[in-house]
Design a protein around this motif. Structure first.
Motif, PDB file in Angstrom:
ATOM      1  N   LEU A  78       1.010  -0.806   0.012  1.00 63.10           N
ATOM      2  CA  LEU A  78       0.149   0.019   0.318  1.00 63.10           C
ATOM      3  C   LEU A  78       1.053   1.532   0.189  1.00 63.10           C
ATOM      4  CD1 LEU A  78      -3.074  -0.246  -0.110  1.00 63.10           C
ATOM      5  CD2 LEU A  78      -3.247   0.617   2.861  1.00 63.10           C
ATOM      6  N   VAL A  79       1.410   1.217   1.526  1.00 62.35           N
ATOM      7  CA  VAL A  79       2.452   2.572   1.118  1.00 62.35           C
ATOM      8  C   VAL A  79       3.475   2.689   0.432  1.00 62.35           C
ATOM      9  CG1 VAL A  79       2.570   4.918   2.936  1.00 62.35           C
ATOM     10  CG2 VAL A  79       1.887   2.256   3.236  1.00 62.35           C
ATOM     11  N   GLY A  80       4.013   1.824   0.401  1.00 64.00           N
ATOM     12  CA  GLY A  80       5.853   1.199   0.016  1.00 64.00           C
ATOM     13  C   GLY A  80       5.479   1.560  -1.752  1.00 64.00           C
ATOM     14  N   LYS A  81       4.281   0.831  -1.717  1.00 65.04           N
ATOM     15  CA  LYS A  81       4.673   1.286  -3.624  1.00 65.04           C
ATOM     16  C   LYS A  81       4.182   2.808  -4.075  1.00 65.04           C
ATOM     17  CE  LYS A  81       0.163  -0.417  -4.684  1.00 65.04           C
ATOM     18  NZ  LYS A  81      -0.790  -1.364  -5.301  1.00 65.04           N
ATOM     19  N   ASP A  82       3.609   3.164  -3.077  1.00 68.89           N
ATOM     20  CA  ASP A  82       3.545   4.705  -3.363  1.00 68.89           C
ATOM     21  C   ASP A  82       4.368   5.773  -4.070  1.00 68.89           C
ATOM     22  OD1 ASP A  82       1.182   6.650  -2.875  1.00 68.89           O
ATOM     23  OD2 ASP A  82       2.725   7.393  -2.803  1.00 68.89           O
ATOM     24  N   GLU A  83       4.436   6.036  -5.527  1.00 71.18           N
ATOM     25  CA  GLU A  83       5.623   7.188  -6.123  1.00 71.18           C
ATOM     26  C   GLU A  83       6.406   7.711  -4.510  1.00 71.18           C
ATOM     27  OE1 GLU A  83       3.769   8.488  -9.637  1.00 71.18           O
ATOM     28  OE2 GLU A  83       3.492  10.141  -8.180  1.00 71.18           O
ATOM     29  N   THR A  84       5.879   7.957  -3.885  1.00 66.94           N
ATOM     30  CA  THR A  84       6.174   9.457  -2.653  1.00 66.94           C
ATOM     31  C   THR A  84       7.602   8.346  -1.781  1.00 66.94           C
ATOM     32  OG1 THR A  84       4.469   8.326  -1.267  1.00 66.94           O
ATOM     33  CG2 THR A  84       4.089  10.373  -2.841  1.00 66.94           C
ATOM     34  N   PHE A  85       7.202   6.996  -1.890  1.00 63.49           N
ATOM     35  CA  PHE A  85       8.587   6.329  -0.797  1.00 63.49           C
ATOM     36  C   PHE A  85       8.688   5.223  -1.968  1.00 63.49           C
ATOM     37  CE2 PHE A  85       4.726   7.345   1.766  1.00 63.49           C
ATOM     38  CZ  PHE A  85       5.643   8.590   2.952  1.00 63.49           C
ATOM     39  N   GLY A  86       8.317   4.907  -2.587  1.00 64.49           N
ATOM     40  CA  GLY A  86       8.689   3.700  -3.433  1.00 64.49           C
ATOM     41  C   GLY A  86      10.246   3.442  -4.299  1.00 64.49           C
ATOM     42  N   PRO A  87      10.816   4.803  -4.811  1.00 64.41           N
ATOM     43  CA  PRO A  87      12.472   4.795  -4.627  1.00 64.41           C
ATOM     44  C   PRO A  87      13.847   4.651  -3.454  1.00 64.41           C
ATOM     45  CG  PRO A  87      11.376   6.410  -6.132  1.00 64.41           C
ATOM     46  CD  PRO A  87      10.929   5.948  -4.814  1.00 64.41           C
ATOM     47  N   VAL A  88      12.716   4.769  -1.904  1.00 67.27           N
ATOM     48  CA  VAL A  88      13.376   4.871  -0.918  1.00 67.27           C
ATOM     49  C   VAL A  88      13.375   3.084  -0.300  1.00 67.27           C
ATOM     50  CG1 VAL A  88      14.108   5.746   1.072  1.00 67.27           C
ATOM     51  CG2 VAL A  88      13.472   7.165  -0.603  1.00 67.27           C
ATOM     52  N   VAL A  89      12.357   3.194  -0.579  1.00 70.40           N
ATOM     53  CA  VAL A  89      12.024   1.516   0.049  1.00 70.40           C
ATOM     54  C   VAL A  89      12.884   1.157  -0.545  1.00 70.40           C
ATOM     55  CG1 VAL A  89       9.741  -0.492   0.638  1.00 70.40           C
ATOM     56  CG2 VAL A  89       9.649   2.678   0.583  1.00 70.40           C
ATOM     57  N   SER A  90      12.367   0.293  -1.780  1.00 75.95           N
ATOM     58  CA  SER A  90      12.905  -0.036  -3.352  1.00 75.95           C
ATOM     59  C   SER A  90      14.579  -0.149  -2.670  1.00 75.95           C
ATOM     60  CB  SER A  90      13.490   0.407  -4.769  1.00 75.95           C
ATOM     61  OG  SER A  90      13.400  -0.334  -5.298  1.00 75.95           O
ATOM     62  N   PHE A  91      14.767   0.792  -2.311  1.00 79.02           N
ATOM     63  CA  PHE A  91      17.340   1.036  -2.128  1.00 79.02           C
ATOM     64  C   PHE A  91      17.218   0.311  -0.783  1.00 79.02           C
ATOM     65  CE2 PHE A  91      20.206   3.292  -0.548  1.00 79.02           C
ATOM     66  CZ  PHE A  91      21.190   2.537  -1.176  1.00 79.02           C
ATOM     67  N   SER A  92      16.785   1.182  -0.393  1.00 73.24           N
ATOM     68  CA  SER A  92      16.613   0.416   1.458  1.00 73.24           C
ATOM     69  C   SER A  92      16.594  -1.408   1.703  1.00 73.24           C
ATOM     70  CB  SER A  92      16.366   1.238   2.635  1.00 73.24           C
ATOM     71  OG  SER A  92      14.765   1.524   1.903  1.00 73.24           O
ATOM     72  N   ILE A  93      15.510  -1.580   0.796  1.00 76.84           N
ATOM     73  CA  ILE A  93      15.046  -3.160   0.838  1.00 76.84           C
ATOM     74  C   ILE A  93      16.221  -4.205   0.561  1.00 76.84           C
ATOM     75  CG2 ILE A  93      13.733  -4.809  -0.025  1.00 76.84           C
ATOM     76  CD1 ILE A  93      11.123  -3.248   0.431  1.00 76.84           C
ATOM     77  N   ASP A  94      16.326  -3.481  -1.099  1.00 77.75           N
ATOM     78  CA  ASP A  94      18.049  -4.451  -1.500  1.00 77.75           C
ATOM     79  C   ASP A  94      19.299  -4.048  -0.135  1.00 77.75           C
ATOM     80  OD1 ASP A  94      17.797  -5.624  -3.595  1.00 77.75           O
ATOM     81  OD2 ASP A  94      18.324  -3.838  -4.733  1.00 77.75           O
ATOM     82  N   GLU A  95      19.444  -3.063  -0.249  1.00 79.59           N
ATOM     83  CA  GLU A  95      20.596  -2.305   0.471  1.00 79.59           C
ATOM     84  C   GLU A  95      21.176  -2.765   1.655  1.00 79.59           C
ATOM     85  OE1 GLU A  95      23.292  -1.127   0.020  1.00 79.59           O
ATOM     86  OE2 GLU A  95      22.843  -0.946  -2.458  1.00 79.59           O
ATOM     87  N   SER A  96      19.268  -3.909   2.659  1.00 81.61           N
ATOM     88  CA  SER A  96      19.554  -4.794   3.808  1.00 81.61           C
ATOM     89  C   SER A  96      20.893  -5.822   3.322  1.00 81.61           C
ATOM     90  CB  SER A  96      17.993  -4.620   3.890  1.00 81.61           C
ATOM     91  OG  SER A  96      17.498  -4.058   4.381  1.00 81.61           O
ATOM     92  N   ASP A  97      21.277  -6.561   4.429  1.00 82.43           N
ATOM     93  CA  ASP A  97      21.847  -7.908   4.307  1.00 82.43           C
ATOM     94  C   ASP A  97      21.268  -9.327   4.399  1.00 82.43           C
ATOM     95  OD1 ASP A  97      24.331  -7.085   4.673  1.00 82.43           O
ATOM     96  OD2 ASP A  97      23.595  -5.947   6.748  1.00 82.43           O
ATOM     97  N   CYS A  98      19.887  -8.787   4.899  1.00 81.55           N
ATOM     98  CA  CYS A  98      18.886 -10.007   4.473  1.00 81.55           C
ATOM     99  C   CYS A  98      17.478  -9.834   4.570  1.00 81.55           C
ATOM    100  CB  CYS A  98      18.884 -10.598   6.085  1.00 81.55           C
ATOM    101  SG  CYS A  98      20.338 -12.235   6.070  1.00 81.55           S
ATOM    102  N   VAL A  99      16.428 -10.167   4.489  1.00 87.11           N
ATOM    103  CA  VAL A  99      14.834  -9.661   4.094  1.00 87.11           C
ATOM    104  C   VAL A  99      14.646 -10.786   4.282  1.00 87.11           C
ATOM    105  CG1 VAL A  99      13.947  -8.014   2.380  1.00 87.11           C
ATOM    106  CG2 VAL A  99      16.040  -7.527   2.323  1.00 87.11           C
TER     107      VAL A  99
END
Ligand code: GMT
Length: 375
Positions: free
Chosen positions: A128-149
């Motif tokens: 809901l919130v994450g895919k919204d364009e106001t947050f999307g790029p940051v959410v996507s980047f920080s998920i990818d940069e986590s050591d484990c998800v």
């Protein structure tokens, strides 16, 4: 291990999972757990020598229209990680916890401290919130940069890959339930008080946001009530509550529906329930349904998101398409039939036992070890 847990402290599934996980890691597995958040987590209402709570102090200045919580959180993480010698940071709910953890990791690296970050996705932080364009790029980047998800269901994992262009591997660790708390308590006097003439008792628990479709629970109840004597308890509170009470009046079912608000010992209500209603529009897992099942309450639900991974159609309850209240009512009547009820109750409990805290909590320890090795 010394683990920093970053979560929302309020009512809501992700905060509950984070708090229960921390409690289990500390009291059952002997780890040291440091909660980092802006308020005492709701379910953290006791003393344990291995549990610490670090409050994020949010200062405001005339210049700020919106106080920058993420910065205060990041600074607190850096402070606690150094002072307490943390081994790992575990961010529950990506927004803004994963990006704050990413920044904290970078700051700590400059100080020569290696800090592995684990992010757990809970649902609306992606769907809901994450895919919204106001947050999307940051959410996507920080998920990818986590050591484990980790994600709480296969369904959420698939949706996350669908929404974001990720290279990271997501490990599914389902929600869990503490069966020593969520079990069928002997509360027959409650049942007699609510259902004096042996009526069947239906229960809905939610934070009464639109995605929960709590109005569908009222529609289902109306239809079931036309066929058999029954009562409905609406537990929880949220933005839709007033509308729901109005709808109850419109449907002329008020006499048999009670809005209880937020109840801390929800297991006592679940202990006397015959059926749990979860008509949600979105649900990455459906922790509330699992807690009901642990109290031997079958579930009538929608088939949204990860619900089918918890509520098995024809075994632990029944599922319908989102919004199909006719089908839900038909299913409810089938399950509530005295010939069928014991079968569903027994299966609900057996299914809940697959998600016991004892089984699931160690899976997070494995992930912490993996993150430490990786980083
Ligand atoms: O949906 C809620 O009521 C709150 C939300 C949250 O983020 O706190 O719950 C999400 O996380 C829970 C724990 O992992 C899941 O069991 C819920 O299914 C999930 N809710 C949604 O996806 C809508």
């Amino acid at each position: 291990m010394k683990i920093g847990i970053i979560c929302y402290p309020t009512y809501g599934g992700s905060g509950v999972v984070a708090t229960e996980l921390g409690k289990c890691l500390a009291s059952q597995l002997g780890h040291e757990v440091h909660f980092i958040t802006y308020e005492q987590p709701t379910r953290l209402n006791f003393f344990d020598e291995n549990i610490y709570y670090h409050k994020v102090d949010i200062r405001t200045y005339p210049l700020f229209k919106y106080p920058p919580y993420e910065l205060a959180l990041t600074s607190k993480m850096v402070e606690v990680a150094q002072a307490e010698n943390l081994d790992v940071l575990h961010a529950h709910y990506a927004i803004p916890h994963a990006s704050a953890a990413y920044t904290a990791k970078q700051i700590l690296a400059k100080k020569g401290i290696n800090m592995p970050v684990v992010t757990t996705l809970h649902g609306t932080d992606v769907t809901l919130v994450g895919k919204d364009e106001t947050f999307g790029p940051v959410v996507s980047f920080s998920i990818d940069e986590s050591d484990c998800v980790t994600s709480v269901s296969e369904s959420l994992k698939a949706e996350t890959y669908e929404y974001f262009d990720l290279t990271t591997d997501i490990k599914v660790i389902p929600n869990f339930v503490d069966l020593s708390r969520f079990n069928k308590h002997k509360k027959d006097h409650f049942k007699t008080a609510i259902c004096p003439d042996g009526e069947k008792l239906l229960v809905h628990v939610s934070n009464m946001r639109e995605v929960k479709r709590a109005d569908d629970a009222l529609e289902v109840f109306k239809r079931v009530r036309e066929k058999i004597p029954c009562k409905l308890l609406m537990v929880g509170d949220g933005p839709e509550r007033v509308k729901l009470e109005e709808k109850c009046a419109e449907l002329r079912t008020c006499a048999d529906v009670r809005f209880l608000g937020k109840i801390a010992e929800v297991e006592e209500i679940l202990s006397v329930a015959d059926l749990y209603l979860m008509p949600s529009e979105k649900e990455s897992f459906g922790l509330a349904a699992l807690e009901a099942m642990a109290c031997q309450v079958p579930v009538v639900s929608s088939n949204a998101g990860g619900i089918p991974e918890v509520n098995i159609h024809g075994l632990t309850g029944m599922m319908s398409e989102i919004g199909d209240v006719e089908d839900m009512a038909k299913n409810a009547l089938h399950i509530l039939d005295d010939k069928n009820l014991p079968y569903y109750k027994e299966n609900a409990l057996t299914q809940a036992q697959q998600f016991s805290i004892e089984k699931v909590c160690p899976l997070y320890v494995d992930v912490y070890e993996e993150a430490i090795k990786k980083s």
